[in-house]
Design a protein around this motif. Structure first.
Motif, PDB file in Angstrom:
ATOM      1  N   ALA A  50       0.877  -0.966   0.000  1.00 34.68           N
ATOM      2  CA  ALA A  50      -0.111  -0.179  -0.017  1.00 34.68           C
ATOM      3  C   ALA A  50       0.850   1.364  -0.180  1.00 34.68           C
ATOM      4  N   SER A  51       2.031   1.060   0.910  1.00 34.92           N
ATOM      5  CA  SER A  51       2.835   2.389   0.724  1.00 34.92           C
ATOM      6  C   SER A  51       3.631   2.719  -0.541  1.00 34.92           C
ATOM      7  N   GLN A  52       3.477   1.648  -1.243  1.00 30.38           N
ATOM      8  CA  GLN A  52       4.007   1.811  -2.647  1.00 30.38           C
ATOM      9  C   GLN A  52       3.016   2.000  -3.697  1.00 30.38           C
ATOM     10  N   GLY A  53       1.863   2.178  -3.210  1.00 27.82           N
ATOM     11  CA  GLY A  53       0.522   2.338  -4.336  1.00 27.82           C
ATOM     12  C   GLY A  53       0.005   1.124  -4.652  1.00 27.82           C
ATOM     13  N   GLU A  54       0.534  -0.035  -4.132  1.00 25.79           N
ATOM     14  CA  GLU A  54      -0.124  -1.203  -4.702  1.00 25.79           C
ATOM     15  C   GLU A  54      -1.134  -1.762  -3.911  1.00 25.79           C
ATOM     16  N   ALA A  55      -2.320  -2.005  -4.360  1.00 29.43           N
ATOM     17  CA  ALA A  55      -3.322  -2.372  -3.539  1.00 29.43           C
ATOM     18  C   ALA A  55      -3.324  -3.950  -3.158  1.00 29.43           C
ATOM     19  N   GLY A  56      -3.739  -4.203  -1.872  1.00 27.53           N
ATOM     20  CA  GLY A  56      -3.536  -5.467  -1.176  1.00 27.53           C
ATOM     21  C   GLY A  56      -4.841  -5.993  -0.843  1.00 27.53           C
ATOM     22  N   LEU A  57      -4.962  -7.452  -0.702  1.00 27.12           N
ATOM     23  CA  LEU A  57      -6.188  -8.099  -0.264  1.00 27.12           C
ATOM     24  C   LEU A  57      -5.956  -9.034   0.785  1.00 27.12           C
ATOM     25  N   LEU A  58      -6.796  -9.039   1.925  1.00 27.23           N
ATOM     26  CA  LEU A  58      -6.698 -10.032   2.747  1.00 27.23           C
ATOM     27  C   LEU A  58      -7.886 -10.937   2.913  1.00 27.23           C
ATOM     28  N   ILE A  59      -7.769 -12.201   2.470  1.00 29.69           N
ATOM     29  CA  ILE A  59      -8.874 -12.980   2.505  1.00 29.69           C
ATOM     30  C   ILE A  59      -8.687 -13.858   3.827  1.00 29.69           C
ATOM     31  N   SER A  60      -9.635 -13.773   4.562  1.00 30.67           N
ATOM     32  CA  SER A  60      -9.312 -14.454   5.957  1.00 30.67           C
ATOM     33  C   SER A  60     -10.744 -15.463   6.152  1.00 30.67           C
ATOM     34  N   PHE A  61     -10.313 -16.530   6.812  1.00 31.64           N
ATOM     35  CA  PHE A  61     -11.215 -17.763   6.963  1.00 31.64           C
ATOM     36  C   PHE A  61     -11.524 -17.478   8.601  1.00 31.64           C
ATOM     37  N   GLU A  62     -10.781 -16.776   9.232  1.00 31.14           N
ATOM     38  CA  GLU A  62     -10.678 -16.713  10.823  1.00 31.14           C
ATOM     39  C   GLU A  62     -11.087 -15.680  11.516  1.00 31.14           C
ATOM     40  N   GLU A  63     -10.524 -14.596  11.016  1.00 34.91           N
ATOM     41  CA  GLU A  63     -10.871 -13.211  11.835  1.00 34.91           C
ATOM     42  C   GLU A  63     -11.746 -12.145  10.864  1.00 34.91           C
ATOM     43  N   PHE A  64     -12.860 -11.661  11.809  1.00 35.09           N
ATOM     44  CA  PHE A  64     -13.574 -10.771  11.258  1.00 35.09           C
ATOM     45  C   PHE A  64     -12.899  -9.353  11.056  1.00 35.09           C
ATOM     46  N   PRO A  65     -13.278  -8.709  10.153  1.00 30.76           N
ATOM     47  CA  PRO A  65     -12.363  -7.237   9.882  1.00 30.76           C
ATOM     48  C   PRO A  65     -12.156  -6.809  11.256  1.00 30.76           C
ATOM     49  N   GLN A  66     -13.318  -6.525  12.054  1.00 29.23           N
ATOM     50  CA  GLN A  66     -13.066  -5.809  13.092  1.00 29.23           C
ATOM     51  C   GLN A  66     -12.006  -6.253  14.126  1.00 29.23           C
ATOM     52  N   SER A  67     -11.808  -7.578  13.992  1.00 24.83           N
ATOM     53  CA  SER A  67     -10.767  -8.149  14.876  1.00 24.83           C
ATOM     54  C   SER A  67      -9.367  -8.042  14.333  1.00 24.83           C
ATOM     55  N   VAL A  68      -9.364  -7.786  13.024  1.00 26.40           N
ATOM     56  CA  VAL A  68      -8.065  -7.530  12.239  1.00 26.40           C
ATOM     57  C   VAL A  68      -7.690  -6.086  12.447  1.00 26.40           C
ATOM     58  N   HIS A  69      -8.597  -5.397  12.500  1.00 26.93           N
ATOM     59  CA  HIS A  69      -8.211  -3.845  12.732  1.00 26.93           C
ATOM     60  C   HIS A  69      -7.916  -3.709  14.280  1.00 26.93           C
ATOM     61  N   HIS A  70      -8.307  -4.672  15.242  1.00 24.90           N
ATOM     62  CA  HIS A  70      -7.967  -4.653  16.481  1.00 24.90           C
ATOM     63  C   HIS A  70      -6.459  -5.123  16.740  1.00 24.90           C
ATOM     64  N   ASP A  71      -6.268  -5.764  15.960  1.00 27.95           N
ATOM     65  CA  ASP A  71      -4.624  -6.432  16.051  1.00 27.95           C
ATOM     66  C   ASP A  71      -3.729  -5.476  15.715  1.00 27.95           C
ATOM     67  N   ALA A  72      -4.065  -4.847  14.486  1.00 24.37           N
ATOM     68  CA  ALA A  72      -3.290  -4.038  13.590  1.00 24.37           C
ATOM     69  C   ALA A  72      -3.106  -2.732  14.642  1.00 24.37           C
ATOM     70  N   GLN A  73      -4.181  -2.490  15.307  1.00 21.68           N
ATOM     71  CA  GLN A  73      -3.889  -1.217  16.217  1.00 21.68           C
ATOM     72  C   GLN A  73      -3.062  -1.357  17.325  1.00 21.68           C
ATOM     73  N   SER A  74      -2.910  -2.740  17.839  1.00 19.34           N
ATOM     74  CA  SER A  74      -2.002  -2.894  19.033  1.00 19.34           C
ATOM     75  C   SER A  74      -0.752  -2.637  18.427  1.00 19.34           C
ATOM     76  N   LEU A  75      -0.347  -2.611  17.198  1.00 17.59           N
ATOM     77  CA  LEU A  75       0.931  -2.574  16.690  1.00 17.59           C
ATOM     78  C   LEU A  75       1.136  -1.156  16.108  1.00 17.59           C
ATOM     79  N   GLY A  76       0.197  -0.552  16.405  1.00 13.35           N
ATOM     80  CA  GLY A  76       0.216   1.213  15.825  1.00 13.35           C
ATOM     81  C   GLY A  76      -0.299   1.346  14.515  1.00 13.35           C
ATOM     82  N   TRP A  77      -0.983   0.235  13.639  1.00 15.26           N
ATOM     83  CA  TRP A  77      -1.177   0.409  12.352  1.00 15.26           C
ATOM     84  C   TRP A  77      -2.687   0.885  12.355  1.00 15.26           C
ATOM     85  N   ASP A  78      -3.078   1.865  11.312  1.00 18.04           N
ATOM     86  CA  ASP A  78      -4.311   2.356  11.057  1.00 18.04           C
ATOM     87  C   ASP A  78      -4.606   1.517   9.822  1.00 18.04           C
TER      88      ASP A  78
END
Ligand SMILES: Nc1ncnc2c1ncn2[C@@H]1O[C@H](COP(=O)(O)OP(=O)(O)O)[C@@H](O)[C@H]1O
Ligand SMILES: [Mg+2]
Length: 245
Positions: A50-78
């Motif tokens: 993303a930082s290089q302008g390339e779009a990315g896709l996370l396909i998850s069978f495990e975590e709802f988007p909300q939980s992914v956001h939460h994990d990312a937040q703990s590392l300081g990622w928005d």
């Protein structure tokens, strides 16, 4: 414009081990026990794109988007900001639905790739496919159609694979290791009564790669790969001891 030679992971120490990064369009496996940081490594890989302008896709069978956001937040990622810019897409689905959409080149996933110009894909996790069938040949066919579809789309992908002591055998049942281009191994290591984390590149098709085992930490900002385990034996077997000189 010069063609891009490597797809960086965004983890400097790891990119070095990979001679610069993954090969464009390759399908790469990250194997590790629960908690070793596979999902976070996947997110870091997508954020780097993303930082290089390339779009990315996370396909998850495990975590709802909300939980992914939460994990990312703990590392300081928005992640919200990247989603709003169309540089990150979180897609929660089931293995069955994913396989169906991969089988139809004009299907919903294809149009996502096309419309959003997705260049990087993370699949969390391929281990869920093992529950679709008890037949090894059928599982192998599933893995083959998955890899074929990813290659057809021309994306660089990371396939995350759960590895427990109990189910390492199951992970290998469909022999996914044979068809991926790269295998990264994440491991817990016990050294002097403390748990450390170790990363190594087991295989990388068509490229030179590091053969050493390196330490990594998970901390704010993401994974950080550092020094090699020097003078140590049996690092990857779990319990390590110092080599006497
Ligand atoms: N803010 C943080 N600081 C340090 N370590 C963290 C932080 N957030 C998560 N972790 C570590 O990351 C691990 C989870 O990583 P994750 O990518 O979800 O693992 P996996 O997908 O392999 O199961 C946790 O077990 C924890 O050790
Ligand atoms: Mg995970």
């Amino acid at each position: 414009m010069e063609k891009k030679q490597r797809v960086e992971t965004g983890i400097a120490g790891l990119d070095k081990m990979l001679s610069g990064g993954f090969i464009p369009g390759s399908a790469n496996m990250v194997r590790g026990a629960p908690g070793t940081g596979k999902t976070l490594l996947g997110l870091q890989f997508l954020m780097c794109g993303a930082s290089q302008g390339e779009a990315g896709l996370l396909i998850s069978f495990e975590e709802f988007p909300q939980s992914v956001h939460h994990d990312a937040q703990s590392l300081g990622w928005d992640l919200h900001a990247l989603e709003e810019q169309g540089l990150l897409h979180l897609y929660f689905t089931s293995p069955q639905v994913l396989l169906q959409s991969l089988a139809s080149p004009g299907g919903p996933l294809s149009s996502l790739f096309l419309e959003k110009e997705v260049r990087r894909v993370v699949l969390d996790s391929v281990t869920h496919f093992t529950r679709l069938t008890n037949d090894n040949q059928q599982l192998r066919n599933i893995y083959n159609s998955l890899i074929n579809a990813l290659k057809r789309e021309g994306v660089t992908s990371l396939l995350l694979a759960e590895e427990g002591r109990m189910d390492a055998r199951h992970t290998e049942r469909g022999q996914l290791s044979f068809v991926v281009d790269t295998i990264l191994l994440l491991r817990y290591v016990e050294i002097e009564s403390a748990i450390q984390r170790a990363v190594t590149v087991l295989k990388m098709r068509g490229s030179a790669h590091a053969s050493e085992i390196r330490r990594y930490e998970i901390r704010k900002g993401g994974l950080n790969v550092s020094g090699v385990f020097e003078g140590r034996e049996n690092v990857l077997t779990g319990i390590s001891h110092r080599v006497s000189r």
